[in-house]
Design a protein around this motif. Structure first.
Motif, PDB file in Angstrom:
ATOM      1  N   ASP A   1      43.416  25.600 103.864  1.00 56.36           N
ATOM      2  CA  ASP A   1      43.073  25.718 105.288  1.00 56.36           C
ATOM      3  C   ASP A   1      42.678  24.364 105.874  1.00 56.36           C
ATOM      4  N   GLN A   2      41.907  23.598 105.101  1.00 57.20           N
ATOM      5  CA  GLN A   2      41.440  22.306 105.603  1.00 57.20           C
ATOM      6  C   GLN A   2      42.596  21.306 105.746  1.00 57.20           C
ATOM      7  N   ILE A   3      43.521  21.338 104.815  1.00 57.28           N
ATOM      8  CA  ILE A   3      44.667  20.430 104.900  1.00 57.28           C
ATOM      9  C   ILE A   3      45.545  20.798 106.098  1.00 57.28           C
ATOM     10  N   GLU A   4      45.777  22.090 106.291  1.00 61.47           N
ATOM     11  CA  GLU A   4      46.606  22.523 107.412  1.00 61.47           C
ATOM     12  C   GLU A   4      45.945  22.191 108.755  1.00 61.47           C
ATOM     13  N   ALA A   5      44.607  22.179 108.790  1.00 56.01           N
ATOM     14  CA  ALA A   5      43.894  21.889 110.038  1.00 56.01           C
ATOM     15  C   ALA A   5      43.654  20.398 110.233  1.00 56.01           C
ATOM     16  N   CYS A   6      44.001  19.613 109.216  1.00 55.88           N
ATOM     17  CA  CYS A   6      43.666  18.182 109.239  1.00 55.88           C
ATOM     18  C   CYS A   6      44.724  17.402 110.008  1.00 55.88           C
TER      19      CYS A   6
END
Length: 322
Positions: free
Chosen positions: A279-284
């Motif tokens: 989730d964090q990578i996709e939102a980064c």
């Protein structure tokens, strides 16, 4: 009555000279006897003194007496395998055991070590993995060969049932030690061995063979995923860049992250940790987006355009070798 470890070794192209992990218990005793008979002068026993119980000194003394009788050199490594708060005692002891066996092997010019894990151990491993909700790697069970700490570990007895080894021990009167912790039901593996496997044998008599087939199927699928992950890793780089990772579909992203963490850092993320990282990578999407997520015993952290993993566990004390 023939030692059931003997035909298993006869069908194995063993790399010589060979170290044999020898605890003094029934399984490793059967393996050591068979190996010493098949490759005289080419076998070295490696014993890990865990320091976890008072009987450990007696176990070492027994191993010395047995190896002297078999004319097999014995090398002993002492290690403090006590677990840290919140850490699994079984996992801590296993890590310490492999690290010490590897150091013993390297100190004595050995590149290969044979382990006495058998068909029942394989089933136990698969059931533990299933209970933890593991993926294909876990359901594939224990490989016949693996490299750890620079040493090749081999499991030549994975097709041999535990009962066959114990029957030979009893029939031949071969002396061995009984580790009292093997009857301690506080440990998951012991509960599976003592309570679940007898029920499986009564309900599914061929469970060892069918579980082995499932493990082989899972291993084949796992190797395919590893090939995909290796290809994606070449594109993502080491350490992986966020820009390259963000081009991957979510399932391939998860696959390559697991591959990177396990291969480069021996870290296995939980499902929740991996989902949070995805989730964090996709939102980064901006340079100011911070990432710092606990994974296994450390943290995955963003540094500029790449991800890095840092081990939060304090370094362990080196084991003494003798």
């Amino acid at each position: 009555m023939e030692n059931p470890a003997a035909p298993a070794l006869a069908s194995w192209a063993a790399p010589l000279p060979l170290g044999v992990a020898y605890s003094g218990g029934a399984d490793s005793t059967a393996l050591l006897h068979a190996a010493a008979a098949r490759w005289p002068g080419q076998v070295f026993a490696l014993h890990v003194h865990h320091g976890l119980q008072a009987a450990a000194d007696d176990f070492e003394a027994h191993c010395r007496a047995t190896c002297k009788a078999l004319d097999v050199p014995l090398h002993v490594g002492r290690v403090d395998a006590r677990h840290a708060p919140g850490e699994s005692p079984e996992d801590a002891a296993r890590r310490a055991r492999y690290a010490t066996l590897a150091r013993l092997a390297q100190a004595n010019g050995l590149h290969d070590v044979a382990l006495a894990q058998h068909a029942d151990d394989q089933v136990e491993t698969m059931l533990i993995a299933l209970g933890r909700g593991a993926g294909l790697d876990g359901l594939a069970g224990m490989p016949r060969r693996m490299k750890r700490h620079g040493i090749d570990f081999h499991r030549p007895l994975l097709d041999v049932p535990a009962v066959a080894l114990r029957e030979w021990i009893a029939a031949s009167g071969t002396v061995h030690v009984d580790d009292p912790t093997n009857a301690d039901l506080r440990y998951t593996r012991n509960r599976i061995r003592l309570q679940l496997l007898p029920a499986l044998a009564a309900t599914l008599p061929q469970f060892r063979e069918t579980f082995a087939r499932s493990a082989r199927n899972a291993a084949r699928a796992s190797r395919l995923l590893a090939e995909v992950a290796a290809s994606d890793s070449e594109t993502a780089g080491l350490p992986p860049t966020l820009a390259a990772l963000r081009t991957l579909p979510r399932e391939r992203l998860a696959n390559v992250l697991r591959h990177w963490l396990r291969r480069e850092h021996d870290a296995v993320p939980s499902e929740a940790q991996l989902e949070q990282l995805l989730d964090q990578i996709e939102a980064c999407s901006t340079r100011g987006h911070r990432i710092r997520i606990k994974v296994a015993d450390g943290y995955v952290q963003r540094e500029g355009d790449v991800l890095r993993w840092y081990n939060a566990r304090p370094p362990s004390q080196p084991a003494a070798l003798r």
